[in-house]
Scaffold this motif. Structure first.
Motif, mmCIF file in Angstrom:
data_model
loop_
_atom_site.group_PDB
_atom_site.id
_atom_site.type_symbol
_atom_site.label_atom_id
_atom_site.label_comp_id
_atom_site.label_asym_id
_atom_site.label_seq_id
_atom_site.Cartn_x
_atom_site.Cartn_y
_atom_site.Cartn_z
ATOM 1 N N VAL A 120 0.569 -1.291 -0.031
ATOM 2 C CA VAL A 120 0.048 0.088 -0.080
ATOM 3 C C VAL A 120 0.890 1.236 -0.094
ATOM 4 N N ALA A 121 0.738 2.137 -0.982
ATOM 5 C CA ALA A 121 1.646 3.035 -1.016
ATOM 6 C C ALA A 121 0.867 4.423 -0.810
ATOM 7 N N MET A 122 1.340 5.214 0.084
ATOM 8 C CA MET A 122 0.856 6.519 0.145
ATOM 9 C C MET A 122 1.140 7.372 -1.152
ATOM 10 N N GLY A 154 0.670 10.963 -3.925
ATOM 11 C CA GLY A 154 -0.066 12.267 -4.364
ATOM 12 C C GLY A 154 1.147 13.474 -3.581
ATOM 13 N N VAL A 155 1.116 14.512 -3.616
ATOM 14 C CA VAL A 155 1.592 15.527 -3.215
ATOM 15 C C VAL A 155 0.601 16.334 -2.341
ATOM 16 N N ARG A 156 1.286 17.187 -1.277
ATOM 17 C CA ARG A 156 0.799 17.750 -0.147
ATOM 18 C C ARG A 156 1.323 19.237 0.121
ATOM 19 N N THR A 178 3.242 16.291 -13.243
ATOM 20 C CA THR A 178 4.339 15.680 -13.576
ATOM 21 C C THR A 178 4.892 14.718 -12.553
ATOM 22 N N ILE A 179 5.218 15.197 -11.383
ATOM 23 C CA ILE A 179 5.658 14.520 -10.169
ATOM 24 C C ILE A 179 4.544 13.824 -9.472
ATOM 25 N N ALA A 180 3.271 14.363 -9.432
ATOM 26 C CA ALA A 180 2.271 13.599 -8.386
ATOM 27 C C ALA A 180 2.000 12.203 -8.828
ATOM 28 N N THR A 222 10.038 -2.592 -5.238
ATOM 29 C CA THR A 222 11.314 -3.384 -5.101
ATOM 30 C C THR A 222 11.369 -4.598 -4.311
ATOM 31 N N LEU A 223 10.504 -4.252 -2.964
ATOM 32 C CA LEU A 223 10.220 -5.439 -1.973
ATOM 33 C C LEU A 223 9.206 -6.469 -2.549
ATOM 34 N N ALA A 224 8.474 -6.119 -3.526
ATOM 35 C CA ALA A 224 7.861 -7.040 -4.298
ATOM 36 C C ALA A 224 8.313 -7.993 -4.912
ATOM 37 N N SER A 231 7.266 11.476 5.784
ATOM 38 C CA SER A 231 6.756 11.842 7.010
ATOM 39 C C SER A 231 5.588 12.891 6.623
ATOM 40 N N ALA A 232 5.554 13.455 5.546
ATOM 41 C CA ALA A 232 4.241 14.364 5.247
ATOM 42 C C ALA A 232 2.889 13.603 5.628
ATOM 43 N N GLN A 233 2.907 12.339 5.210
ATOM 44 C CA GLN A 233 1.685 11.540 5.081
ATOM 45 C C GLN A 233 1.529 10.404 6.175
ATOM 46 N N GLY A 252 15.265 -1.824 3.124
ATOM 47 C CA GLY A 252 14.162 -2.821 3.153
ATOM 48 C C GLY A 252 14.779 -4.314 2.936
ATOM 49 N N GLU A 253 15.380 -4.152 1.605
ATOM 50 C CA GLU A 253 16.003 -5.712 1.296
ATOM 51 C C GLU A 253 16.638 -6.441 2.273
ATOM 52 N N PRO A 254 17.704 -5.958 3.055
ATOM 53 C CA PRO A 254 18.417 -6.796 3.946
ATOM 54 C C PRO A 254 17.204 -7.755 4.799
ATOM 55 N N VAL A 282 13.617 4.430 -11.542
ATOM 56 C CA VAL A 282 14.503 3.279 -11.419
ATOM 57 C C VAL A 282 15.659 4.169 -10.611
ATOM 58 N N GLN A 283 16.081 3.441 -9.537
ATOM 59 C CA GLN A 283 17.258 3.756 -8.944
ATOM 60 C C GLN A 283 18.668 3.490 -9.342
ATOM 61 N N THR A 284 19.457 4.205 -9.494
ATOM 62 C CA THR A 284 20.880 3.731 -9.858
ATOM 63 C C THR A 284 21.800 3.656 -8.762
ATOM 64 N N ARG A 328 19.909 9.007 4.813
ATOM 65 C CA ARG A 328 19.345 8.655 5.868
ATOM 66 C C ARG A 328 19.260 6.915 6.569
ATOM 67 N N ILE A 329 19.245 6.278 5.127
ATOM 68 C CA ILE A 329 19.030 4.696 5.150
ATOM 69 C C ILE A 329 20.334 4.329 4.779
ATOM 70 N N SER A 330 21.087 4.883 4.199
ATOM 71 C CA SER A 330 22.412 4.366 3.357
ATOM 72 C C SER A 330 23.421 5.569 3.254
ATOM 73 N N ALA A 352 15.438 7.778 -9.456
ATOM 74 C CA ALA A 352 15.121 8.045 -8.033
ATOM 75 C C ALA A 352 16.424 8.081 -7.145
ATOM 76 N N ASP A 353 17.037 9.088 -7.843
ATOM 77 C CA ASP A 353 18.592 9.198 -7.298
ATOM 78 C C ASP A 353 18.650 10.451 -6.400
ATOM 79 N N ASP A 354 19.688 10.567 -5.673
ATOM 80 C CA ASP A 354 19.919 11.574 -5.086
ATOM 81 C C ASP A 354 21.154 12.466 -5.496
#
Ligand code: B12
Length: 446
Positions: free
Chosen positions: A6-8, A10-12, A34-36, A45-47, A83-85, A129-131, A179-181, A197-199, A229-231
């Protein structure tokens, strides 16, 4: 076992004036549309690493007020949220649990606030999540699971990335797919609430895995637009060039996020153009050193780049790649004059696109810890204000109201039809000039 992802979505924004503005300003509306519509890559990914004997369905919830009946007939749900949602995610989790459904929560907010999340979940996963995922699934099937799976000490090797299950999506709903690289960033910006913050260590996904994901997407959507979906995609320029060379034959248009150092590498910029880069988003944060001092905490890197901003934007855009320059308003040290400075810098720079956000103290960030110490958080758990468009702290050199009002003023200035059109026109006429100069240099004009 039936598992609901279940994905939350939309934008806020809570700032009412800004939300109203968003409905009228063409530049804002365009960007929001575009981004919403982006899916949760984390859940897909976990699926991708969920055992075959578990039925998986992907569902998106935009506003829990619209959820009269809980989606699906699930035994277990995995809910993702930022956090927002998070309060909406908690409310949804509580309803699922009241119906006897086992709830798993994970992601950035849960990693920052595990104790809080645990009050609304049967299982929480902190960190990547993967490990943990295979163990969580195995334990659920056995009916004997833990309440906390903490992976913060066991970094995931992106070389073992599962293939995200893009086929669970109804692709007609999206205008781009992610896609995350890479994960993490070599810089350490005080406000950053993203994958660092997680990696905490910068790491890249092997090129062949990235290309395999793009090819999988093309099976369900022949000509996709890809958002990485990179930083910070091109930290390692050698790896970046390898990725770009492999992307060329895929013939996709793509978007990513990077730091300004790409401007110093013409070969990289040429490859970005040749491989279909439509736009690169760069966190410029502030056009003045005042706001930038202290933002990057390892070496004050961002403050050291500010003098090169104009030349760097020009260099990147002269390769035909549009730059989306991001500015953060309300940085410490900046006052009410900062809004005009951003507006003037944007027009002087010739930036094709611009994004403005309000400095936000996200939980788990050094900024949140500092403002809390300084007694400057307006409400320590008002997570609904973590939208990047609302103020959740007391600014250092202006009032909260000044920050809000001037932000709306700046949004009007930057996203009016006139300003948006002028930026696009300036980009294409500059590019035309560059091409002509190149022709003259090559002697084509003679
Ligand atoms: C794509 C994206 C979106 C999409 C899709 C969101 C979605 N449903 O996933 C859209 C456009 C909808 C979106 C909206 C918003 N976004 Co956004 N978004 C991103 C972006 C660019 C990429 C996220 C991504 O796909 N990462 C890749 C995946 C693989 O990583 P992941 O999601 O973290 O998942 C991993 C772990 O966290 C964990 N995990 C995640 N979920 C779960 C769930 C369970 C059960 C488990 C076990 C594990 C787990 O496992 C995954 C694999 O390791 C990031 C910036 C970035 N570069 O990361 C911002 C980012 C996530 N967004 C951000 C923000 C602020 C927003 C908005 C508030 C903006 C707004 N004003 O509306 C909204 C929030 C709406 C909401 N749903 O809560 C912030 C969040 C900061 C925070 N800590 O909360 C980020 C980090 C950007 C930033 N500037 O800081 N966003």
């Amino acid at each position: 076992m039936k598992l609901g992802m279940v994905a939350m979505s939309g934008v806020r924004a809570h700032n009412e004036e800004l939300t109203r503005l968003g409905l009228t300003l063409p530049g804002f509306v365009e960007r929001n549309k575009t981004i919403a519509s982006l899916p949760s890559l984390g859940l897909l990914t976990l699926a991708g690493m969920t055992p075959d004997n578990i039925d998986v369905e992907y569902v998106e919830v935009e506003d829990i007020a619209d959820v009269d009946e809980l989606p699906g007939d699930f035994d277990v749900v995995a809910i993702s949220s930022f956090s927002a949602q998070i309060k909406e995610a908690y409310a949804l989790a509580d309803r699922f649990r009241a119906n006897g459904v086992i709830v798993i929560l994970g992601g950035l907010h849960v990693t920052a606030m595990p104790g809080e999340a645990l009050q609304h979940a049967d299982i929480i996963v902190t960190g990547e999540g993967e490990p943990a995922w295979s163990r969580v699934m195995r334990d659920l099937l056995r009916g004997d699971y833990q309440s906390i799976y903490d992976t913060t000490g066991t970094p995931f090797n992106l070389g073992s990335s599962p293939m995200p299950r893009f086929e669970l999506l109804d692709v007609d709903r999206y205008n781009r797919l992610t896609v995350q690289t890479q994960r993490g960033c070599p810089f350490s910006c005080e406000f950053c609430a993203s994958s660092i913050r997680i990696s905490p260590i910068y790491k890249v996904k092997p090129v062949d895995r990235v290309i395999a994901e793009i090819q999988r997407i093309k099976e369900i959507w022949p000509k996709p637009f890809i958002e990485f979906a990179d930083d910070n995609t091109f930290v390692n320029k050698k790896h970046g060039k390898k990725l770009l060379r492999a992307l060329i034959p895929e013939k996709v248009r793509w978007f990513t996020e990077s730091d300004i150092s790409i401007a110093r590498d013409d070969e990289l910029l040429g490859l970005m153009r040749d491989s279909g880069c439509a736009q690169v988003l760069i966190g410029l944060e502030s056009p003045t050193a005042i706001g930038l001092h202290g933002v990057e905490q390892k070496s004050d890197w961002k403050a050291k780049q500010v003098d090169s901003y104009l030349a760097a934007i020009d260099r990147i855009q002269s390769h035909g790649i549009t730059v989306n320059g991001c500015f953060v308003l309300g940085l410490d040290g900046t006052g009410v004059d900062s809004f005009e400075r951003v507006r003037d810098f944007v027009s002087e720079s010739g930036l094709y696109e611009v994004q403005i956000t309000i400095q936000t103290a996200f939980p788990g960030t050094p900024l949140y810890a500092r403002l809390r110490r300084e007694g400057r958080l307006l409400d320590e758990t008002a997570w609904e204000l973590c939208t990047l468009f609302d103020v959740n702290f007391r600014p250092s050199h202006m009032s909260k109201e000044e920050l809000e009002q001037n932000f709306v003023w700046l949004a009007r200035e930057l996203y009016s039809e006139h300003a948006s059109r002028a930026r696009k026109k300036a980009f294409f006429s500059n590019l035309h000039e560059v091409r002509q100069q190149e022709q003259v240099q090559r002697g084509d004009a003679i």
